[in-house]
Scaffold this active site. Structure first.
Site, PDB file in Angstrom:
ATOM      1  N   ARG A   1      -5.713  -1.399  -4.425  1.00 14.89           N
ATOM      2  CA  ARG A   1      -4.811  -2.410  -3.858  1.00 14.89           C
ATOM      3  C   ARG A   1      -5.483  -3.762  -4.038  1.00 14.89           C
ATOM      4  O   ARG A   1      -6.528  -4.043  -3.453  1.00 14.89           O
ATOM      5  CB  ARG A   1      -4.569  -2.131  -2.368  1.00 14.89           C
ATOM      6  CG  ARG A   1      -3.512  -3.040  -1.760  1.00 14.89           C
ATOM      7  CD  ARG A   1      -2.135  -2.690  -2.296  1.00 14.89           C
ATOM      8  NE  ARG A   1      -1.067  -3.396  -1.576  1.00 14.89           N
ATOM      9  CZ  ARG A   1      -0.357  -4.394  -2.086  1.00 14.89           C
ATOM     10  NH1 ARG A   1      -0.619  -4.823  -3.317  1.00 14.89           N
ATOM     11  NH2 ARG A   1       0.608  -4.955  -1.377  1.00 14.89           N
ATOM     12  N   GLY A   2      -4.883  -4.596  -4.881  1.00 15.23           N
ATOM     13  CA  GLY A   2      -5.515  -5.840  -5.279  1.00 15.23           C
ATOM     14  C   GLY A   2      -5.947  -6.724  -4.125  1.00 15.23           C
ATOM     15  O   GLY A   2      -7.054  -7.261  -4.111  1.00 15.23           O
TER      16      GLY A   2
ATOM     17  N   ASP B   1      -6.894  -6.047  -1.276  1.00 18.76           N
ATOM     18  CA  ASP B   1      -8.016  -5.503  -0.500  1.00 18.76           C
ATOM     19  C   ASP B   1      -9.349  -5.555  -1.247  1.00 18.76           C
ATOM     20  O   ASP B   1     -10.377  -5.909  -0.664  1.00 18.76           O
ATOM     21  CB  ASP B   1      -7.736  -4.043  -0.119  1.00 18.76           C
ATOM     22  CG  ASP B   1      -6.649  -3.914   0.933  1.00 18.76           C
ATOM     23  OD1 ASP B   1      -6.294  -4.940   1.549  1.00 18.76           O
ATOM     24  OD2 ASP B   1      -6.160  -2.787   1.131  1.00 18.76           O
ATOM     25  N   THR B   2      -9.339  -5.181  -2.505  1.00 19.98           N
ATOM     26  CA  THR B   2     -10.623  -4.925  -3.172  1.00 19.98           C
ATOM     27  C   THR B   2     -10.761  -5.523  -4.564  1.00 19.98           C
ATOM     28  O   THR B   2     -11.808  -5.360  -5.190  1.00 19.98           O
ATOM     29  CB  THR B   2     -10.858  -3.397  -3.292  1.00 19.98           C
ATOM     30  OG1 THR B   2      -9.861  -2.838  -4.176  1.00 19.98           O
ATOM     31  CG2 THR B   2     -10.797  -2.711  -1.941  1.00 19.98           C
ATOM     32  N   ARG B   3      -9.733  -6.212  -5.088  1.00 18.08           N
ATOM     33  CA  ARG B   3      -9.771  -6.641  -6.484  1.00 18.08           C
ATOM     34  C   ARG B   3     -11.010  -7.476  -6.792  1.00 18.08           C
ATOM     35  O   ARG B   3     -11.694  -7.247  -7.786  1.00 18.08           O
ATOM     36  CB  ARG B   3      -8.519  -7.441  -6.836  1.00 18.08           C
ATOM     37  CG  ARG B   3      -8.484  -7.868  -8.299  1.00 18.08           C
ATOM     38  CD  ARG B   3      -7.302  -8.799  -8.587  1.00 18.08           C
ATOM     39  NE  ARG B   3      -6.022  -8.223  -8.232  1.00 18.08           N
ATOM     40  CZ  ARG B   3      -5.346  -7.365  -8.987  1.00 18.08           C
ATOM     41  NH1 ARG B   3      -5.845  -6.982 -10.154  1.00 18.08           N
ATOM     42  NH2 ARG B   3      -4.185  -6.892  -8.587  1.00 18.08           N
TER      43      ARG B   3
ATOM     44  N   GLY C   1       5.498  -8.496 -20.591  1.00 16.19           N
ATOM     45  CA  GLY C   1       6.782  -8.014 -21.057  1.00 16.19           C
ATOM     46  C   GLY C   1       6.942  -6.510 -20.995  1.00 16.19           C
ATOM     47  O   GLY C   1       8.017  -6.000 -21.254  1.00 16.19           O
TER      48      GLY C   1
ATOM     49  N   GLU D   1       0.909   5.918  -8.621  1.00 16.67           N
ATOM     50  CA  GLU D   1      -0.303   6.244  -9.375  1.00 16.67           C
ATOM     51  C   GLU D   1      -1.013   7.441  -8.759  1.00 16.67           C
ATOM     52  O   GLU D   1      -1.450   8.362  -9.464  1.00 16.67           O
ATOM     53  CB  GLU D   1      -1.254   5.032  -9.385  1.00 16.67           C
ATOM     54  CG  GLU D   1      -0.757   3.871 -10.215  1.00 16.67           C
ATOM     55  CD  GLU D   1      -1.557   2.605  -9.973  1.00 16.67           C
ATOM     56  OE1 GLU D   1      -1.126   1.544 -10.468  1.00 16.67           O
ATOM     57  OE2 GLU D   1      -2.596   2.682  -9.282  1.00 16.67           O
TER      58      GLU D   1
END
Length: 645
Positions: free
Chosen positions: A47-48, A50-52, A80, A114
């Site tokens: 989850r970006g 949170d942890t990216r 795209g 995912e």
């Protein structure tokens, strides 16, 4: 590839593997096997928000620095494209998936898709899923409490109940898989968690060295060499395996390497040292070793520089290194020294034909690989001649006659067995008589029986491979052989069936070192004193002497000009007498005048060119393959029928 559960007592893994109700995620068709031409090994789901920029970034860099190809959506997706199918297809193509489940993970529909896809791949494809519970506990997923439960409740208001139910089941299933809780690893120090995860992934992705399927008598040899190794890996040991060519030293060493690899984080297999050192120098071997261990390229200007890098950078690393086919003590001294360059517990396995090299360098543990016994020889021979472990009853006596002449030499047994497979008894008897005339059961003379049975065109392909194309893709030379009317498809098939060459899974041409030496000896015997009287020149010093002294002849069909660190120019008139030259391999940094090259050339591999290439200067009308890989030029080719790359 073996799948092993974590066994390190210091790894605080959670729970035991189990399965529960499985989610059903719709399949997405992958248009190609590889996304955008890449082969991914690990898929990171996170989850970006949170942890990216924190833990995920550190883990991604750690995996990439370890040489692992990681799919991370912000780096790999292209504008795209539909994010859903692209991601799901990428998951399928990875060997390992790592969901980093954090506080807001379940608020993302894509993260949940995912996760469900990862678990489906785990069940259907055997994919490994290694969850990281980042600042959350597995029980929160299992019972859907806290922010994870709130996120699922929010999805229920907007999405189909069945879809959300699948996600709930996925969260429950992943909570029962072995993984890591971030707060329980080294009291929450994330750097240690990254190191543990990288080490685990590397152990799972270790590629086993390829070994022949038809092994005979190897188990006892492995056991004897293993007795020389400190079972607790406290001491660093260099172990030398010696014996004559074709006896199976490399195969034994590879089996040992595969057996030991699970105990080491840092591994390197340096193959064909004798050949590589001759053409590219010891520095090239040092670069290979340094890259394998440090996992990034390091420039090495000379041998002493390479020794300095290895001595200073390897001291904290417990390594497993296989140095194959050493023929000079300087090679061993430059790559491993006396073993003190590595962390205690390291193992270096060395293979050589010359025991004196091991003695001179002070290798303390040595093992002599001897010939196969008569019974072992009969089994190996039968596997190639009859495709089973024993001869047919009416060929039993003939088989023993043939086997007794091979002297327990594995390569000779394989080649002769393959040659006799399906042949009449008359051919068997004639072959046995020829073998009995070979003095002292010399291997080269034994191999010549199979070579002489080949058609002329197949012999030419065999000699080309021995001199120039070992380790090369079969595709490019096949065009040349076809233009020479050597009928390569049939020829390559015959050579494979007779065990004179092999082709690996990537389509590369392989040949045993002893077989290579046999083929090159055939060419050398064409004219023992004058290299210009031979059909092929692959040794740089011999080739350049012929050219510089204007001794080129129409006898020369193939020429290799390749020397590490060489810089020079070539005048076209040097080649004017080479009227039958069909193959030219040139990888020095050089300058050419193309119009004066032999017009008979059908394949040119010219990786050393350092000028702007214009096809207008290129008038080789019979050329069918032009290989410019490795050169610093731009291609402007438009010649019909020329295969360039």
């Amino acid at each position: 590839m073996k799948k092993r559960e974590p066994t390190d007592p210091e790894d605080p893994v959670y729970g035991a593997s189990s399965s529960s109700t499985s989610p059903h995620v719709g399949d997405h068709e992958c248009i190609t096997k590889k996304p955008k031409g890449n082969d991914y090994e690990v898929f990171l789901s996170f989850r970006g928000e949170d942890t990216r920029k924190g833990f995920t970034d550190h883990l991604y860099i750690g995996l990439v620095n370890a040489g692992i190809h990681v799919f991370k959506d912000e780096n790999e997706l292209y504008g795209g494209e539909e994010i859903g199918p692209e991601l799901l297809c990428s998951i399928k193509q990875c060997k390992i998936s790592i969901p980093i489940i954090s506080e807001n993970y379940a608020s993302s529909r894509w993260c949940l898709c995912e996760l469900a896809q990862m678990l489906k791949c785990k069940r259907r494809r055997g994919q490994m899923v290694l969850p990281i519970f980042y600042k959350v506990e597995p029980s929160q997923l299992r019972h859907l409490i806290g922010s994870l439960g709130d996120a699922i409740d929010a999805h229920k208001e907007n999405l189909d109940v069945k879809v959300v139910k699948e996600w709930e089941e996925a969260l429950e299933e992943v909570s029962s898989l072995k993984g890591w809780e971030s707060d329980k690893v080294n009291r929450g120090h994330e750097g240690e968690l990254v190191k543990i995860v990288v080490r685990k992934v590397m152990s799972e992705l270790k590629i086993q060295l390829t070994i022949p399927e038809q092994l005979v008598g190897i188990d006892d040899c492995v056991q004897q060499v293993m007795s020389l190794i400190d079972a607790k890996f406290y001491d660093t040991r260099i172990i030398g395996i010696y014996g004559f060519g074709g006896i199976g030293k490399t195969t034994l060493a590879k089996v040992l390497y595969n057996k030991l690899s699970g105990h080491f984080e840092y591994l390197s297999f340096v193959a064909n040292i004798r050949e590589t050192s001759r053409h590219k120098g010891i520095e090239c071997l040092q670069k290979h070793l340094i890259y394998d261990i440090l996992r990034y390229p390091h420039d090495v200007s000379n041998v002493d520089d390479g020794i300095g890098v290895i001595k200073s950078r390897f001291t904290s690393k417990k390594v497993l290194i296989l140095l194959d086919d050493i023929d000079d003590k300087n090679q061993l001294n430059a790559l491993a020294g006396d073993g003190s360059w590595f962390q205690a517990g390291s193992i270096v396995i060395v293979t050589t034909r010359n025991k004196s090299i091991l003695d001179e360098t002070g290798v303390g543990y040595t093992y002599q690989l001897n010939e196969l016994s008569l019974n072992q020889s009969l089994v190996l021979f039968s596997r190639h001649a009859f495709r089973k472990d024993f001869p047919q009853s009416d060929y039993r006596i003939l088989s023993r006659d043939v086997v007794s002449t091979a002297g327990g030499h594995p390569l000779a047994l394989e080649v002769i067995g393959s040659f006799l497979c399906g042949k009449s008894k008359k051919v068997w008897k004639d072959t046995s008589k020829k073998l009995k005339k070979v003095p002292d059961k010399k291997v080269l003379e034994t191999l010549s029986i199979s070579y002489e049975a080949l058609d002329h065109q197949v012999q030419q392909i065999f000699l080309d491979i021995a001199c120039f194309f070992i380790g090369s893709s079969k595709q490019s030379p096949t065009y040349m052989w076809d233009a020479c009317d050597f009928f390569p498809e049939n020829g390559i098939e015959v050579l494979c069936l007779m065990s004179l060459i092999k082709i690996d899974k990537d389509g590369k041409l392989l040949m045993h070192n002893q077989m290579r030496d046999f083929g090159r000896e055939i060419v050398r015997l064409e004219n023992q004193k004058e290299p210009q009287g031979r059909s092929r020149l692959w040794i740089y010093e011999e080739a350049i002497k012929v050219l510089d002294n204007n001794k080129g002849t129409g006898k020369i069909e193939a020429l290799r000009l390749d020397k590490f660190g060489c810089r020079r120019s070539y005048a076209g008139e040097l080649f004017k007498e080479l009227t039958h030259l069909r193959f030219l391999h040139e990888h020095c940094e050089s300058c050419w005048r193309f119009p004066e090259l032999a017009s008979s050339i059908k394949m040119a591999s010219m990786g050393g060119l350092s000028f702007e290439f214009h096809s207008a200067n290129f008038h080789l009308k019979k050329l069918v393959v032009l290989d410019l890989s490795g050169s610093e030029i731009s291609r402007r080719t438009g010649e019909d029928g020329v295969h360039s790359r």
